[in-house]
Design a protein around this motif. Structure first.
Motif: not given
Length: 131
Positions: A4-15, A34-49
């Motif tokens: 499965x293709x999965x994406x995660x976000x490293x969200x940084x605010x200041x430090x 623990x993990x970075x927030x994110x989830x599965x990429x749907x069919x036809x979806x760009x990872x960034x989206x």
């Protein structure tokens, strides 16, 4: 084995970096990890989206993926995960937990103190943030 293709976000605010804890699960390899927030990429979806959509669904945050930090393929007992981590800027919102057990804003120097999911741990090692 299914991949499965999965994406995660490293969200940084200041430090501080936003991380989330999975809910309890019968499968110990992911229960309360623990993990970075994110989830599965749907069919036809760009990872960034996908990362924008997943973070909005899970935490009610509006983010902007700035750059891909790294990618790992990790084989769990029941599934292979192809995980890409994006550095994301926080556009708007305060995190509201909908699907997690807990969340934390952690300093990068303290990330090693959390019990990470295996794939996310590999991303942290790739980024040079874990020994």
């Amino acid at each position: 084995m299914k991949t499965i293709e999965v994406v995660a976000a490293l969200i940084q605010v200041e430090e501080l970096i936003l991380i989330v804890q999975r809910k309890e699960d019968a499968q110990s390899y992911k229960s309360l990890k623990w993990e970075f927030p994110g989830g599965k990429v749907e069919q036809g979806e760009r990872p960034e989206d996908a990362v924008i959509r997943e973070v909005k669904e899970e935490l009610q945050l509006d983010i902007n993926p700035v750059a891909s930090i790294g990618r790992v393929v990790y084989e769990y007992p029941d599934v292979k995960v192809d995980l890409t981590l994006f550095h994301c800027s926080l556009v708007d919102g305060l995190p509201i937990m909908k699907e997690h057990n807990d969340l934390s804003w952690s300093h990068k120097s303290l990330l090693h103190t959390y019990d990470w999911s295996a794939a996310d741990r590999e991303l942290l090692q790739l980024a040079g943030w874990l020994d």
